[in-house]
Design a protein around this motif. Structure first.
Motif, PDB file in Angstrom:
ATOM      1  N   ASN A  41     -76.565  44.838 -17.581  1.00  0.00           N
ATOM      2  CA  ASN A  41     -75.978  46.173 -17.489  1.00  0.00           C
ATOM      3  C   ASN A  41     -74.544  46.184 -18.010  1.00  0.00           C
ATOM      4  OD1 ASN A  41     -77.547  48.479 -15.816  1.00  0.00           O
ATOM      5  ND2 ASN A  41     -78.269  46.447 -15.208  1.00  0.00           N
ATOM      6  N   GLU A  42     -73.806  45.153 -17.657  1.00  0.00           N
ATOM      7  CA  GLU A  42     -72.432  45.036 -18.138  1.00  0.00           C
ATOM      8  C   GLU A  42     -72.397  44.973 -19.663  1.00  0.00           C
ATOM      9  OE1 GLU A  42     -68.886  41.661 -17.949  1.00  0.00           O
ATOM     10  OE2 GLU A  42     -70.424  41.720 -16.379  1.00  0.00           O
ATOM     11  N   MET A  43     -73.332  44.229 -20.257  1.00  0.00           N
ATOM     12  CA  MET A  43     -73.378  44.097 -21.713  1.00  0.00           C
ATOM     13  C   MET A  43     -73.650  45.443 -22.387  1.00  0.00           C
ATOM     14  SD  MET A  43     -75.531  40.559 -22.197  1.00  0.00           S
ATOM     15  CE  MET A  43     -74.855  38.956 -21.781  1.00  0.00           C
ATOM     16  N   TYR A  44     -74.566  46.225 -21.825  1.00  0.00           N
ATOM     17  CA  TYR A  44     -74.893  47.514 -22.431  1.00  0.00           C
ATOM     18  C   TYR A  44     -73.762  48.518 -22.247  1.00  0.00           C
ATOM     19  CZ  TYR A  44     -79.595  46.448 -23.988  1.00  0.00           C
ATOM     20  OH  TYR A  44     -80.663  45.933 -24.676  1.00  0.00           O
ATOM     21  N   LEU A  45     -73.052  48.444 -21.135  1.00  0.00           N
ATOM     22  CA  LEU A  45     -71.888  49.304 -20.966  1.00  0.00           C
ATOM     23  C   LEU A  45     -70.782  48.917 -21.940  1.00  0.00           C
ATOM     24  CD1 LEU A  45     -71.836  49.537 -17.066  1.00  0.00           C
ATOM     25  CD2 LEU A  45     -72.327  51.392 -18.672  1.00  0.00           C
ATOM     26  N   GLU A  46     -70.640  47.616 -22.181  1.00  0.00           N
ATOM     27  CA  GLU A  46     -69.660  47.168 -23.188  1.00  0.00           C
ATOM     28  C   GLU A  46     -70.063  47.658 -24.573  1.00  0.00           C
ATOM     29  OE1 GLU A  46     -69.875  43.005 -22.512  1.00  0.00           O
ATOM     30  OE2 GLU A  46     -68.452  43.029 -20.833  1.00  0.00           O
ATOM     31  N   ASN A  47     -71.369  47.694 -24.831  1.00  0.00           N
ATOM     32  CA  ASN A  47     -71.849  48.197 -26.120  1.00  0.00           C
ATOM     33  C   ASN A  47     -71.497  49.669 -26.293  1.00  0.00           C
ATOM     34  OD1 ASN A  47     -72.963  46.621 -28.154  1.00  0.00           O
ATOM     35  ND2 ASN A  47     -74.942  47.648 -28.017  1.00  0.00           N
ATOM     36  N   ALA A  48     -71.575  50.426 -25.205  1.00  0.00           N
ATOM     37  CA  ALA A  48     -71.187  51.835 -25.270  1.00  0.00           C
ATOM     38  C   ALA A  48     -69.712  51.965 -25.638  1.00  0.00           C
ATOM     39  CB  ALA A  48     -71.463  52.512 -23.937  1.00  0.00           C
ATOM     40  N   LYS A  49     -68.869  51.063 -25.121  1.00  0.00           N
ATOM     41  CA  LYS A  49     -67.452  51.071 -25.483  1.00  0.00           C
ATOM     42  C   LYS A  49     -67.268  50.759 -26.962  1.00  0.00           C
ATOM     43  CE  LYS A  49     -65.958  49.532 -20.890  1.00  0.00           C
ATOM     44  NZ  LYS A  49     -65.337  48.407 -20.120  1.00  0.00           N
ATOM     45  N   ARG A  50     -68.083  49.821 -27.483  1.00  0.00           N
ATOM     46  CA  ARG A  50     -68.012  49.507 -28.913  1.00  0.00           C
ATOM     47  C   ARG A  50     -68.368  50.731 -29.758  1.00  0.00           C
ATOM     48  NH1 ARG A  50     -70.907  45.012 -26.693  1.00  0.00           N
ATOM     49  NH2 ARG A  50     -69.506  43.225 -26.489  1.00  0.00           N
ATOM     50  N   ASN A  51     -69.442  51.414 -29.349  1.00  0.00           N
ATOM     51  CA  ASN A  51     -69.858  52.596 -30.101  1.00  0.00           C
ATOM     52  C   ASN A  51     -68.784  53.682 -30.066  1.00  0.00           C
ATOM     53  OD1 ASN A  51     -72.299  51.369 -30.663  1.00  0.00           O
ATOM     54  ND2 ASN A  51     -73.360  52.285 -28.924  1.00  0.00           N
ATOM     55  N   HIS A  52     -68.142  53.821 -28.896  1.00  0.00           N
ATOM     56  CA  HIS A  52     -67.069  54.809 -28.786  1.00  0.00           C
ATOM     57  C   HIS A  52     -65.885  54.407 -29.660  1.00  0.00           C
ATOM     58  CE1 HIS A  52     -64.678  57.970 -26.952  1.00  0.00           C
ATOM     59  NE2 HIS A  52     -63.709  57.085 -26.750  1.00  0.00           N
ATOM     60  N   ALA A  53     -65.576  53.112 -29.665  1.00  0.00           N
ATOM     61  CA  ALA A  53     -64.452  52.632 -30.479  1.00  0.00           C
ATOM     62  C   ALA A  53     -64.701  52.866 -31.966  1.00  0.00           C
ATOM     63  CB  ALA A  53     -64.203  51.151 -30.206  1.00  0.00           C
ATOM     64  N   GLN A  54     -65.963  52.799 -32.381  1.00  0.00           N
ATOM     65  CA  GLN A  54     -66.298  52.981 -33.791  1.00  0.00           C
ATOM     66  C   GLN A  54     -65.894  54.359 -34.295  1.00  0.00           C
ATOM     67  OE1 GLN A  54     -70.410  52.135 -34.721  1.00  0.00           O
ATOM     68  NE2 GLN A  54     -70.262  53.051 -36.754  1.00  0.00           N
ATOM     69  N   LEU A  55     -65.893  55.358 -33.397  1.00  0.00           N
ATOM     70  CA  LEU A  55     -65.572  56.721 -33.800  1.00  0.00           C
ATOM     71  C   LEU A  55     -64.144  56.850 -34.313  1.00  0.00           C
ATOM     72  CD1 LEU A  55     -67.259  58.638 -30.826  1.00  0.00           C
ATOM     73  CD2 LEU A  55     -68.193  58.212 -33.110  1.00  0.00           C
ATOM     74  N   ALA A  56     -63.286  55.907 -33.946  1.00  0.00           N
ATOM     75  CA  ALA A  56     -61.886  55.975 -34.368  1.00  0.00           C
ATOM     76  C   ALA A  56     -61.673  55.449 -35.778  1.00  0.00           C
ATOM     77  CB  ALA A  56     -61.015  55.195 -33.379  1.00  0.00           C
ATOM     78  N   PHE A  57     -62.739  54.913 -36.411  1.00  0.00           N
ATOM     79  CA  PHE A  57     -62.601  54.299 -37.729  1.00  0.00           C
ATOM     80  C   PHE A  57     -63.422  55.062 -38.765  1.00  0.00           C
ATOM     81  CE2 PHE A  57     -61.547  50.966 -34.783  1.00  0.00           C
ATOM     82  CZ  PHE A  57     -60.539  50.253 -35.395  1.00  0.00           C
ATOM     83  N   THR A  58     -62.840  55.225 -39.957  1.00  0.00           N
ATOM     84  CA  THR A  58     -63.594  55.787 -41.081  1.00  0.00           C
ATOM     85  C   THR A  58     -64.174  54.684 -41.944  1.00  0.00           C
ATOM     86  OG1 THR A  58     -61.548  55.922 -42.374  1.00  0.00           O
ATOM     87  CG2 THR A  58     -62.232  57.897 -41.139  1.00  0.00           C
ATOM     88  N   ASP A  59     -63.609  53.471 -41.847  1.00  0.00           N
ATOM     89  CA  ASP A  59     -64.093  52.324 -42.597  1.00  0.00           C
ATOM     90  C   ASP A  59     -64.807  51.372 -41.645  1.00  0.00           C
ATOM     91  OD1 ASP A  59     -63.655  49.359 -43.574  1.00  0.00           O
ATOM     92  OD2 ASP A  59     -63.502  50.617 -45.368  1.00  0.00           O
TER      93      ASP A  59
END
Length: 596
Positions: A401-419
């Protein structure tokens, strides 16, 4: 097949077994995993075998069976029956019971006499198990012992050293100790099954004296289901996600109408206590690695408010996905599967509304949709169904569960990048890619059995097979771990290649879908090429065998620079990579084996 899902009608299954078997085998959409299972019985096992076969077919496993002769479990296993040796089992199930205990204590026995009897009985079984492991290198499932159906010493039978109940309990503890010490050894808990069914009925002497069945014939589907549940868990057929409705499922009442302050949860009422007990059970499932999600027809802010109550056991952060809206629930389940990079069939959907259950059942084939009724029965139905049956708990299970929640943070972080490349750099990824190590054997086997989408050959390995391959100098094995600034993903990729002359043929290449498009496949390729070239090999051969689930890797080898050399009518392809040419590393964003 719905008739074979828990809760099921035992008598109906026994009557219609052949019809159900024919229907399952005629299903051309299912690609069955084929396994050889040896049943070593201390009693009659024919009907048990038939029921195990049926329940395994229902989860996509087609078994071929070896059966020992009546009460020849010890002789067949210990003295290498030629038929069993030739059969080469993938898994061994030892079906014994309290009827197979050789020497019971007598009322006149002294403590040292009872201990000697216990030691002798345990040594007999330990010797059998050790020999089977040495000979067949495969998982073993062993029944524990059910309590006797009578107690000469009455209530003190479990207390006095001479009691049969005491003797059974001590033997069982010896079995459990062996299971704790040994990988690939699993207990089938008929002691619990008999208690749940009712010991008096389970052990009805009529069936023993008439047919030499150690349990009542009507109970056979229940014990066979228990064995099949362990087998499917060993072979990676467990469910991964528990998707939950809210109103009248996790709490009593309709939160949109009643308000969060008036739903039934907590200790104030009997009904509220029942829902709290169910939430505690769900929280325990999360603790063994089950992913929790919400699928509810509600306004999201209203739905979330139910978990803000101080007496709610579950909180919003316990869920890796939260879908509270007015979309069809089958579509929400598909959306969650996509977000989590999991197949929809990995889900168990729990909803008190039969209409919603039927929509999901009809719309998403393979997803489990149990028939639940009153909240008092929710736990028993889910628990006995064995959707999330663990065999061993790995570190990755406990952190899932911790790993999948961390993955959600990664996906959210991706939104801040255009590259996208800059995003990958920002993750600060480090990888460990090495030949198989003892520490990760369980996880490697688990990954090989659970990965369906990123699995090019759909090969499945038991832990025993993984261990044997690692020791075999004719193979190159690699596991890959991946960490980044958000956390540790654990072991996420596995490659096994067989050396044939100057060629390496890739039998298995799998990767967890939660790390897709993170350069891990390139890092694995770089390390594989390095290992192969170090051994003087000249070519890599990769294979892709299409299934209904792995289309995403159809052109995987092409992206790595392999040339396709053949393709048949079924879409099976063979690819070749020339190791004699200069190789440019493909991984750009992961620091691999740093510090070595």
């Amino acid at each position: 097949m719905r008739e074979l899902e828990y809760p099921f009608d035992s008598e109906l299954i026994r009557k219609k077994r052949l019809k159900y078997r024919k229907a399952l085998l005629s299903d051309t959409t299912t690609k069955y995993l084929e396994k050889r299972i040896a049943i070593l019985g201390g009693s009659t096992t024919d009907e048990i075998k038939n029921m195990i076969e049926l329940f395994l077919l229902n989860v996509g496993i087609e078994a071929t069976f070896y059966e020992s002769e009546y009460n020849q479990f010890y002789e067949d296993g210990m003295f290498d029956n030629a038929r069993l040796v030739e059969f080469k089992p993938d898994l061994i199930y030892i079906h014994t019971s309290s009827r197979n205990i050789s020497n019971w204590p007598k009322t006149a026995d002294k403590p040292e006499d009872v201990k000697a009897l216990l030691d002798a009985e345990l040594e007999r079984f330990r010797g059998l198990w050790d020999h089977l492991f040495e000979k067949y290198h495969c998982p073993i499932i062993q029944n524990n012992f059910e309590l006797p159906f009578y107690r000469v010493l009455g209530n003190q039978d479990a207390v006095m050293l001479q009691g049969k109940s005491y003797f059974v309990n001590q033997l069982n503890e010896g079995f459990y100790q062996y299971a704790r010490e040994r990988e690939n050894f699993f207990i089938h808990d008929i002691n619990y099954e008999a208690a749940s069914y009712g010991i008096a009925e389970w052990s009805n002497p009529f069936y023993w004296h008439m047919y030499k069945y150690a349990l009542a014939v009507p109970a056979i589907p229940f014990t066979a289901y228990g064995v099949a549940t362990i087998i499917k868990s060993i072979l990676g057929k467990n469910k991964k996600v528990l998707a939950l409705d809210l109103d009248n499922t996790l709490w009593g009442g309709v939160i949109g109408d009643d308000g969060a302050e008036n739903i039934e949860i907590g200790q104030e009422t009997a009904l509220g206590q029942t829902y709290s007990e169910f939430q505690n059970y769900v929280k325990d499932l999360k603790g063994i690695g089950t992913l929790l999600t919400v699928i509810s027809k509600n306004n999201e802010d209203v739905a979330r408010s139910g978990f803000e109550r101080p007496d709610s056991v579950l909180k919003v952060e316990d869920f890796v996905s939260f879908k509270a809206n007015w979309e069809p629930k089958d579509q929400n389940l598909l959306a969650e599967a996509s977000e989590l990079n999991l197949l929809p069939e990995s889900f168990v959907f729990v909803d008190d509304n039969p209409a919603e259950r039927e929509i999901v059942r009809q719309g998403i084939l393979g997803a489990a949709v149990p028939e639940i009724n009153r909240v008092e029965n929710y736990i028993q139905i889910l628990d006995h169904a064995g959707y999330f049956e663990p065999t061993k708990l790995s570190e990755d299970d406990l952190k899932r569960n911790e790993m999948y929640l961390e993955n959600a943070k990664r996906n959210h972080a991706q939104l801040a990048f255009t590259d996208y490349g800059e995003y990958l750099k920002s993750l600060e990824m480090t990888g460990t890619i090495k030949p198989f190590q003892d520490l990760y054997m369980s996880r490697i086997a688990q990954l090989s059995n659970k990965s369906n989408q990123f699995n090019l050959t759909t090969r499945r390995y038991t832990q025993a097979e993984v261990e044997e391959t690692a020791k075999d100098g004719r193979h190159i094995t690699l596991y890959g771990k991946l960490e980044d600034k958000f956390g540790d993903n654990g072991v996420v990729s596995v490659v096994i290649g067989e050396i044939k002359g100057l060629e390496l043929h890739i039998d298995l290449w799998i990767m967890s879908c939660r790390v897709l498009k993170r350069d891990m496949e390139y890092a694995m390729m770089d390390q594989l090429v390095e290992e192969a070239q170090a051994r003087g090999l000249q070519s890599l051969y990769g294979y892709y065998y299409p299934t209904a689930k792995n289309a995403m890797v159809r052109d995987f080898y092409s992206t790595l620079g392999f040339d396709k050399i053949s393709e048949d009518e079924a879409g099976n392809t063979c690819w070749k990579f020339d190791l004699t040419k200069p190789y440019t590393k493909k991984n750009k964003y992961i620091s691999v084996n740093e510090g070595e």
